[in-house]
Motif scaffolding. Structure first.
Motif, mmCIF file in Angstrom:
data_model
loop_
_atom_site.group_PDB
_atom_site.id
_atom_site.type_symbol
_atom_site.label_atom_id
_atom_site.label_comp_id
_atom_site.label_asym_id
_atom_site.label_seq_id
_atom_site.Cartn_x
_atom_site.Cartn_y
_atom_site.Cartn_z
ATOM 1 N N VAL A 155 74.545 99.560 44.817
ATOM 2 C CA VAL A 155 73.704 98.925 45.834
ATOM 3 C C VAL A 155 72.587 99.844 46.298
ATOM 4 C CG1 VAL A 155 75.338 97.196 46.699
ATOM 5 C CG2 VAL A 155 75.434 99.515 47.598
ATOM 6 N N ILE A 156 72.817 101.145 46.238
ATOM 7 C CA ILE A 156 71.747 102.101 46.559
ATOM 8 C C ILE A 156 70.679 102.052 45.463
ATOM 9 C CG2 ILE A 156 71.185 104.545 46.823
ATOM 10 C CD1 ILE A 156 72.607 103.398 49.262
ATOM 11 N N VAL A 157 71.104 102.008 44.216
ATOM 12 C CA VAL A 157 70.169 101.885 43.093
ATOM 13 C C VAL A 157 69.318 100.629 43.264
ATOM 14 C CG1 VAL A 157 69.989 101.527 40.591
ATOM 15 C CG2 VAL A 157 71.666 103.168 41.504
ATOM 16 N N GLU A 158 69.967 99.541 43.678
ATOM 17 C CA GLU A 158 69.265 98.271 43.882
ATOM 18 C C GLU A 158 68.247 98.386 45.019
ATOM 19 O OE1 GLU A 158 68.507 94.373 42.722
ATOM 20 O OE2 GLU A 158 69.868 95.819 41.798
ATOM 21 N N ASP A 159 68.636 99.060 46.108
ATOM 22 C CA ASP A 159 67.714 99.223 47.243
ATOM 23 C C ASP A 159 66.490 100.048 46.862
ATOM 24 O OD1 ASP A 159 69.273 97.741 48.898
ATOM 25 O OD2 ASP A 159 69.659 99.315 50.369
ATOM 26 N N MET A 160 66.693 101.039 46.009
ATOM 27 C CA MET A 160 65.566 101.873 45.593
ATOM 28 C C MET A 160 64.592 101.088 44.719
ATOM 29 S SD MET A 160 67.712 105.393 44.934
ATOM 30 C CE MET A 160 66.341 106.415 44.413
ATOM 31 N N LYS A 161 65.107 100.108 43.978
ATOM 32 C CA LYS A 161 64.242 99.273 43.136
ATOM 33 C C LYS A 161 63.531 98.196 43.953
ATOM 34 C CE LYS A 161 66.992 99.650 38.871
ATOM 35 N NZ LYS A 161 67.905 98.917 37.952
ATOM 36 N N ASN A 162 64.220 97.681 45.006
ATOM 37 C CA ASN A 162 63.678 96.566 45.797
ATOM 38 C C ASN A 162 63.674 96.926 47.279
ATOM 39 O OD1 ASN A 162 63.598 94.490 43.522
ATOM 40 N ND2 ASN A 162 65.763 95.060 43.513
ATOM 41 N N LEU A 173 66.930 100.837 57.419
ATOM 42 C CA LEU A 173 66.413 101.852 58.341
ATOM 43 C C LEU A 173 65.141 102.499 57.808
ATOM 44 C CD1 LEU A 173 69.703 103.621 59.512
ATOM 45 C CD2 LEU A 173 68.176 102.235 60.919
ATOM 46 N N SER A 174 65.112 102.811 56.525
ATOM 47 C CA SER A 174 63.937 103.490 55.973
ATOM 48 C C SER A 174 62.695 102.613 56.090
ATOM 49 C CB SER A 174 64.173 103.901 54.513
ATOM 50 O OG SER A 174 64.424 102.767 53.709
ATOM 51 N N THR A 208 68.500 110.960 55.905
ATOM 52 C CA THR A 208 67.419 111.847 55.460
ATOM 53 C C THR A 208 67.526 112.148 53.962
ATOM 54 O OG1 THR A 208 68.682 113.764 56.250
ATOM 55 C CG2 THR A 208 67.002 112.903 57.707
ATOM 56 N N GLU A 209 68.742 112.237 53.433
ATOM 57 C CA GLU A 209 68.869 112.456 51.985
ATOM 58 C C GLU A 209 68.368 111.244 51.210
ATOM 59 O OE1 GLU A 209 72.688 113.900 50.716
ATOM 60 O OE2 GLU A 209 72.584 115.665 52.023
ATOM 61 N N TYR A 210 68.642 110.041 51.738
ATOM 62 C CA TYR A 210 68.126 108.826 51.088
ATOM 63 C C TYR A 210 66.596 108.787 51.156
ATOM 64 C CZ TYR A 210 67.210 103.872 50.184
ATOM 65 O OH TYR A 210 66.728 102.694 49.674
ATOM 66 N N ILE A 211 66.051 109.067 52.334
ATOM 67 C CA ILE A 211 64.605 108.984 52.524
ATOM 68 C C ILE A 211 63.873 110.090 51.756
ATOM 69 C CG2 ILE A 211 62.809 109.331 54.287
ATOM 70 C CD1 ILE A 211 64.455 107.551 56.136
ATOM 71 N N GLU A 212 64.522 111.239 51.620
ATOM 72 C CA GLU A 212 63.917 112.345 50.857
ATOM 73 C C GLU A 212 63.593 111.903 49.435
ATOM 74 O OE1 GLU A 212 64.709 117.131 50.550
ATOM 75 O OE2 GLU A 212 66.410 115.781 50.748
ATOM 76 N N LYS A 213 64.399 111.007 48.914
ATOM 77 C CA LYS A 213 64.196 110.538 47.543
ATOM 78 C C LYS A 213 63.336 109.285 47.465
ATOM 79 C CE LYS A 213 66.858 110.440 43.281
ATOM 80 N NZ LYS A 213 68.177 110.767 42.689
ATOM 81 N N THR A 214 63.336 108.471 48.550
ATOM 82 C CA THR A 214 62.660 107.175 48.481
ATOM 83 C C THR A 214 61.338 107.120 49.232
ATOM 84 O OG1 THR A 214 63.962 106.391 50.371
ATOM 85 C CG2 THR A 214 64.833 105.937 48.157
ATOM 86 N N GLU A 215 61.286 107.745 50.409
ATOM 87 C CA GLU A 215 60.072 107.727 51.238
ATOM 88 C C GLU A 215 59.840 109.121 51.823
ATOM 89 O OE1 GLU A 215 58.297 105.001 51.544
ATOM 90 O OE2 GLU A 215 59.638 103.339 51.059
ATOM 91 N N PRO A 216 59.632 110.139 50.992
ATOM 92 C CA PRO A 216 59.592 111.528 51.496
ATOM 93 C C PRO A 216 58.528 111.781 52.551
ATOM 94 C CG PRO A 216 58.808 111.384 49.209
ATOM 95 C CD PRO A 216 59.408 110.069 49.531
ATOM 96 N N GLU A 217 57.450 110.993 52.532
ATOM 97 C CA GLU A 217 56.393 111.204 53.531
ATOM 98 C C GLU A 217 56.866 110.865 54.946
ATOM 99 O OE1 GLU A 217 56.312 106.914 52.446
ATOM 100 O OE2 GLU A 217 56.538 108.794 51.323
ATOM 101 N N LEU A 218 58.002 110.169 55.045
ATOM 102 C CA LEU A 218 58.557 109.774 56.340
ATOM 103 C C LEU A 218 59.284 110.914 57.059
ATOM 104 C CD1 LEU A 218 60.425 106.299 56.302
ATOM 105 C CD2 LEU A 218 58.960 107.210 58.099
ATOM 106 N N LEU A 219 59.757 111.899 56.281
ATOM 107 C CA LEU A 219 60.662 112.906 56.834
ATOM 108 C C LEU A 219 60.102 113.672 58.039
ATOM 109 C CD1 LEU A 219 62.414 114.347 53.665
ATOM 110 C CD2 LEU A 219 63.419 112.935 55.462
ATOM 111 N N PRO A 220 58.853 114.162 57.982
ATOM 112 C CA PRO A 220 58.337 114.896 59.158
ATOM 113 C C PRO A 220 58.286 114.012 60.406
ATOM 114 C CG PRO A 220 56.973 115.302 57.222
ATOM 115 C CD PRO A 220 57.900 114.192 56.863
ATOM 116 N N TRP A 221 57.918 112.744 60.222
ATOM 117 C CA TRP A 221 57.840 111.815 61.362
ATOM 118 C C TRP A 221 59.231 111.600 61.958
ATOM 119 C CZ3 TRP A 221 59.828 107.068 62.768
ATOM 120 C CH2 TRP A 221 59.201 106.414 63.835
ATOM 121 N N ILE A 222 60.236 111.432 61.117
ATOM 122 C CA ILE A 222 61.616 111.237 61.588
ATOM 123 C C ILE A 222 62.085 112.457 62.372
ATOM 124 C CG2 ILE A 222 64.024 111.109 60.802
ATOM 125 C CD1 ILE A 222 63.087 109.158 58.647
ATOM 126 N N GLU A 223 61.763 113.623 61.860
ATOM 127 C CA GLU A 223 62.185 114.852 62.528
ATOM 128 C C GLU A 223 61.639 114.921 63.950
ATOM 129 O OE1 GLU A 223 64.614 117.901 62.724
ATOM 130 O OE2 GLU A 223 64.382 116.784 60.848
#
Length: 496
Positions: A155-162, A173-174, A208-223
């Motif tokens: 289901v994580i693989v599916e979320d990364m595709k869609n 959340l991401s 954060t581990e999920y977002i690091e791989k899928t939306e890395p530009e989000l990480l500084p904002w989340i922090e």
């Protein structure tokens, strides 16, 4: 025969006066919390505290929007929709009396599989200050062995595709946080209400581990804009059974399709780290602290481990509910000694907490004959629970060269439990993510007793500790040769 009243907003005024109903105007409630995972525990805990705040203080800006992510959630969605978000909380008092109250704090509900965009938009709404979670240990998708985020989960693989049609909490959340960032909306607090150690830290790590791989530009904002407070949650909330629904109908004339049953005790200790504000839950009994760890350790190693002790002993003996095991004098003596002699020395400084009073309250709660908490519920997914509830006590006691007899005996009892049959020859299912590995290791332990401890994902380097291994082998030998009650009585006699 009195006619029962179907629970919904229109019928609230018809509910008998011995049922507490919301006196506040639900039409004036505004939503600032999105909660993912509206199960029985959320409804007996966070939703209850929030309802109390509305009822007693007229604070109406903390309404809850429930979100069901899984197909399984369709039933609760349909019921809450039929009942306008209302449900009955049945408190089973120690004297056997019931207190029934209608909870009105859930004012919206979205079934995510039908409308994922609506969920993302709701989470991104500027009015939402808190996104809270009750998704169980497994919902955080961390690998049992490594502790890292499991990207191989289908289901994580599916979320990364869609990404705009997610199925997991991380996908939702991401995308919601991404919208907040893009639209210049303030951040929010992600508040885990799950019964796991460092629940806020776990939620942050997984997301954060999920977002690091899928939306890395989000990480500084989340922090900068998202907080993840740790909390300790506590209220025994067993599965609702048909008899509870019927008793509510016959004694209170309320027809509720899915009421919630709970004990009177409740506790919520939270680190006060809410980045955009929070409800004043402290007005209704929640406790805000700088560091939740001491409270967390107390609860996990005493309450949760105590449940595990009674669950394993009770399951092998053939008991079905926790109160049966807690009333067994041999098991009760064993549990008290476990808490006093093996757990208490590991807890350190608990400030002004009356630990003896707390431990006594646990025995009273376990013995509540009206709760009927199923031993099968307590024992399920033990591979996720025992490393958190029991092993820290063993490790701390080993470090101090102190007593580990009873804690290690429970590990041996767990090994035997995975044989899948009690002492009366009645079989039961091993419900666990690692069931295949546990059952195989338990079977092999009949020929090679140490085999059970070789499950590294659970026991780690404990297998290298001779004191622990010797204690385990001695306990397992005893359990394989004698009835569980005989073993417990022998330990009680030898160590008293």
């Amino acid at each position: 025969m009195k006619t029962s009243i179907s629970l919904n907003q229109e019928n609230l005024s018809l509910i008998p006066s011995d049922v507490i109903t919301p006196s506040y105007d639900r039409d004036k409630v505004t939503t600032s919390i999105v909660h993912i995972g509206v199960g029985n525990f959320h409804r007996s805990h966070e939703a209850f505290y929030t309802n109390e705040l509305m009822e007693r203080y007229g604070i109406l800006d903390c309404g809850i929007c429930g979100v069901g992510l899984l197909d399984y959630d369709r039933r609760i969605y349909n019921i809450l929709k039929d009942q306008d978000g209302l449900y009955t909380l049945i408190t089973k008092e120690l004297d056997g009396s019931l207190t029934a109250r209608v909870i009105g704090s859930i004012v919206e509900y979205i079934f995510a599989p039908e409308n994922p965009i609506a969920v993302i938009e709701k989470m991104a709404n500027p009015a939402i200050k808190i996104i809270s979670l009750t998704i169980t240990e497994g919902g955080y998708n961390l690998n049992e062995a490594t502790g890292e985020f499991d990207f191989s989960n289908p289901v994580i693989v599916e979320d990364m595709k869609n990404p705009m049609s997610p199925k997991t909490v991380f996908g939702y959340l991401s995308q919601a946080l991404k919208l907040r960032m893009q639209r210049g909306i303030p951040g929010c607090t992600i508040q885990s209400c799950d019964n796991i150690q460092g629940n806020g830290d776990v939620a942050k790590k997984a997301l954060t581990e999920y977002i690091e791989k899928t939306e890395p530009e989000l990480l500084p904002w989340i922090e900068e804009n998202v907080s993840f407070p740790n909390s300790m949650v506590d209220r025994i909330t067993p599965v609702t059974v048909a008899a509870d629904i019927e008793r509510l109908k016959t004694e209170f004339q309320v027809e509720d399709q899915w009421p919630v049953v709970c004990e009177p005790f409740k506790q919520w200790v939270i680190e006060d780290q809410f980045i955009t504000g929070r409800p004043e839950w402290e007005k209704v009994g929640a406790q805000f602290v700088e560091n939740v760890i001491p409270f967390e350790n107390m609860k996990l190693r005493l309450l949760n481990a105590g449940h595990t002790v009674l669950g394993m002993l009770g399951a092998l003996h053939g008991y079905k509910t926790i109160d049966e095991a807690a009333h067994d004098k041999d098991f009760q003596f064993f549990l008290k000694a476990f808490m006093n002699e093996e757990v208490t020395p590991t807890l350190g400084n608990l400030g002004n907490i009356d630990l003896n009073k707390y431990k006594k309250s646990l025995i009273d709660r376990f013995q509540n004959i009206y709760i009927k908490d199923l031993i099968s519920r307590i024992c399920l997914e033990s591979s996720a629970k025992i490393p958190i509830f029991l092993l820290p006590t063993i490790k701390a006691q080993l470090q101090g060269k102190a007593n580990i007899t009873r804690a290690t005996f429970i590990i041996a009892a767990w090994c035997k439990y995975n044989d899948g049959v009690d002492e009366n020859g009645k079989s039961y299912a091993i419900e666990d993510a690692l069931s295949n590995e546990l059952i195989r290791a338990a079977a092999l332990s009949h020929e090679n007793p140490i085999r059970f401890l070789q499950i590294r994902s659970i026991f780690g380097d404990l297998i290298d500790n001779k004191t622990f291994v010797d204690a385990f082998l001695s306990s397992l030998k005893m359990i394989r040769e004698k009835k569980i009650k005989e073993c417990v009585a022998e330990i009680n006699s030898r160590l008293s």
